[in-house]
Design a protein around this motif. Structure first.
Motif, short mmCIF file in Angstrom:
data_model
loop_
_atom_site.label_atom_id
_atom_site.label_comp_id
_atom_site.label_asym_id
_atom_site.label_seq_id
_atom_site.Cartn_x
_atom_site.Cartn_y
_atom_site.Cartn_z
N TRP A 22 0.86 -0.89 0.15
CA TRP A 22 -0.05 -0.12 -0.05
C TRP A 22 0.91 1.14 0.06
O TRP A 22 0.34 2.41 -0.03
CB TRP A 22 -1.04 0.04 1.14
N GLY A 23 2.08 0.93 0.02
CA GLY A 23 2.93 2.28 0.17
C GLY A 23 3.58 2.78 1.61
O GLY A 23 4.17 3.75 1.38
N ALA A 24 3.18 2.01 2.76
CA ALA A 24 3.75 2.48 4.02
C ALA A 24 5.28 2.33 4.06
O ALA A 24 5.87 1.01 3.64
CB ALA A 24 2.93 1.66 5.01
N ASP A 25 6.23 3.23 4.21
CA ASP A 25 7.48 3.26 4.32
C ASP A 25 8.04 3.64 5.74
O ASP A 25 9.24 3.74 5.68
CB ASP A 25 8.13 3.73 3.13
N GLU A 26 6.97 4.30 6.54
CA GLU A 26 7.71 4.80 7.90
C GLU A 26 6.77 4.08 8.75
O GLU A 26 5.43 4.21 8.80
CB GLU A 26 7.54 6.17 7.91
N ALA A 27 7.19 3.53 10.03
CA ALA A 27 6.40 3.05 10.95
C ALA A 27 5.66 4.30 11.80
O ALA A 27 4.38 3.66 11.97
CB ALA A 27 7.29 2.28 12.23
N LEU A 28 6.30 5.17 12.09
CA LEU A 28 5.47 6.36 12.74
C LEU A 28 6.07 7.56 12.69
O LEU A 28 7.55 7.76 12.62
CB LEU A 28 5.79 5.83 14.29
N ALA A 93 5.76 9.57 -6.05
CA ALA A 93 7.15 9.37 -5.81
C ALA A 93 7.93 8.70 -4.78
O ALA A 93 8.35 7.93 -4.67
CB ALA A 93 7.78 10.58 -6.45
N ARG A 94 6.95 9.24 -3.59
CA ARG A 94 7.56 8.76 -2.55
C ARG A 94 7.29 7.19 -2.18
O ARG A 94 7.92 6.42 -1.71
CB ARG A 94 7.05 9.69 -1.29
N MET A 95 6.21 6.74 -2.78
CA MET A 95 5.45 5.61 -2.62
C MET A 95 5.88 4.37 -3.66
O MET A 95 6.03 3.39 -3.17
CB MET A 95 3.95 5.56 -2.70
N ALA A 96 6.19 4.89 -4.77
CA ALA A 96 6.64 3.99 -5.89
C ALA A 96 8.18 3.45 -5.47
O ALA A 96 8.89 4.23 -4.90
CB ALA A 96 6.50 4.33 -7.17
N GLN A 152 8.80 5.82 -26.33
CA GLN A 152 7.79 5.21 -25.30
C GLN A 152 7.91 6.00 -24.17
O GLN A 152 9.09 6.15 -23.67
CB GLN A 152 8.20 3.82 -25.24
N VAL A 153 6.85 6.40 -23.53
CA VAL A 153 6.88 7.13 -22.33
C VAL A 153 5.65 6.82 -21.55
O VAL A 153 4.64 6.21 -21.86
CB VAL A 153 6.81 8.65 -22.37
N PRO A 154 5.81 6.88 -20.30
CA PRO A 154 4.68 6.60 -19.21
C PRO A 154 3.70 7.91 -18.99
O PRO A 154 4.17 8.83 -19.08
CB PRO A 154 5.20 6.06 -18.00
N SER A 155 2.32 7.51 -18.91
CA SER A 155 1.62 8.89 -18.72
C SER A 155 1.88 9.21 -17.39
O SER A 155 1.78 10.41 -17.04
CB SER A 155 0.00 8.31 -19.00
N VAL A 156 1.84 8.33 -16.35
CA VAL A 156 2.27 8.91 -14.89
C VAL A 156 3.52 7.94 -14.48
O VAL A 156 3.52 6.46 -14.61
CB VAL A 156 1.04 8.24 -13.94
N PRO A 157 4.51 8.62 -14.02
CA PRO A 157 5.75 7.57 -13.97
C PRO A 157 5.87 6.91 -12.90
O PRO A 157 7.11 6.21 -12.51
CB PRO A 157 7.02 8.90 -13.98
N TRP A 158 4.82 6.89 -12.09
CA TRP A 158 5.20 6.18 -10.56
C TRP A 158 3.84 5.44 -10.46
O TRP A 158 2.69 5.78 -10.77
CB TRP A 158 5.29 7.40 -9.44
N ARG A 159 3.70 4.28 -9.78
CA ARG A 159 2.85 3.18 -9.63
C ARG A 159 2.22 3.70 -8.24
O ARG A 159 2.74 3.92 -7.30
CB ARG A 159 3.20 1.95 -9.53
#
Length: 264
Positions: A22-28, A93-96, A152-159
């Motif tokens: 889901w993109g969580a990268d920090e505990a607190l 960008a932070r989550m991908a 070739q390019v992405p419409s949005v560069p991050w998932r």
């Protein structure tokens, strides 16, 4: 360990894996942070930044500075920091895992604009990776075209976290980056693959009604509108025979247009 302990450990591990997806990268964090506000403020700052180039004559022989919009660029050392700064503060960008980069082919007749990155693209950092790439290669080969000859390019560069759908505000935030990528590539034609790139470039439209029909889009900074050909994304071929038939019709139409235009 007892079976109950082993079961609890498996549940904890599954929960942590889900949070990571889901993109969580920090505990607190010490204080709550509004990531969406960070995106909006960063994009607004990039849009409102201007520089002054040259001087335009006005009445009385005086000269006034001519404001020229400064867009975020993906090429050039001097401006690369602006892209990285925007990327660092953007929620996506932070989550991908990876930032998908555009691929420019020299003298390419067509620029392919893909969908939001899927899990395989995000994992590898490569456009049209895995099954979608194999299907795209087969689609293009059926009309005598190789993917390496096209930009070739992405419409949005991050998932988005967890592979959820990209929101309208996120598409709006990423639009300036997509427009700059198009300016850099200067394609003769654009083929959008999927709903997201079509919505970003043409607004609230339905792919089912637009597919297989040429339209055009105006990109700020480019003098001439660019012809756009909307198509379904390659993974939609898995839906069934009707979708494959529609895609084949679109490919034949695309090939015929490019041949008549003398760009293929």
């Amino acid at each position: 360990m007892t079976p109950d302990v082993i079961q609890r450990q498996a549940e904890y591990l599954a929960a942590l894996t889900l949070l990571r997806d889901w993109g969580a990268d920090e505990a607190l964090l010490e204080a709550p942070q509004d990531r969406f506000a960070e995106v909006e403020s960063a994009v607004q700052a990039a849009r409102s930044a201007v520089t002054y180039e040259g001087r335009a004559s006005v009445r009385g022989g005086e000269e006034a500075p001519r404001a020229v919009e400064r867009s975020v660029s993906v090429r050039g050392v001097a401006r690369q920091g602006e892209v990285e700064k925007l990327s660092e503060t953007a929620f996506l960008a932070r989550m991908a895992t990876h930032h998908l980069r555009p691929i420019y082919a020299e003298n390419a007749p067509v620029m392919l604009i893909g969908e939001v990155p899927d899990a395989e693209e995000d994992r590898t950092g490569s456009l049209f990776a895995g099954e979608s790439g194999l299907l795209l290669d087969r689609m293009l080969a059926s009309i005598g075209v190789t993917r390496s000859a096209l930009s070739q390019v992405p419409s949005v560069p991050w998932r988005p976290p967890g592979g959820r759908s990209v929101s309208a505000s996120e598409m709006k935030a990423c639009l300036p980056l997509l427009q700059e990528v198009i300016r850099e590539g200067r394609p003769q034609r654009i083929v959008t693959l999927g709903v997201t790139p079509l919505k970003m470039l043409c607004g609230a439209v339905m792919l089912g009604r637009m597919r297989g029909r040429w339209t055009s889009v105006t990109i700020p900074g480019l003098e001439e509108p660019i012809p756009v050909f909307p198509m379904h994304h390659p993974v939609q071929l898995r839906v069934g025979a009707p979708m494959r038939r529609k895609t084949w019709e679109d490919l034949l139409s695309l090939r015929e247009h490019l041949e008549k235009a003398g760009v293929l």
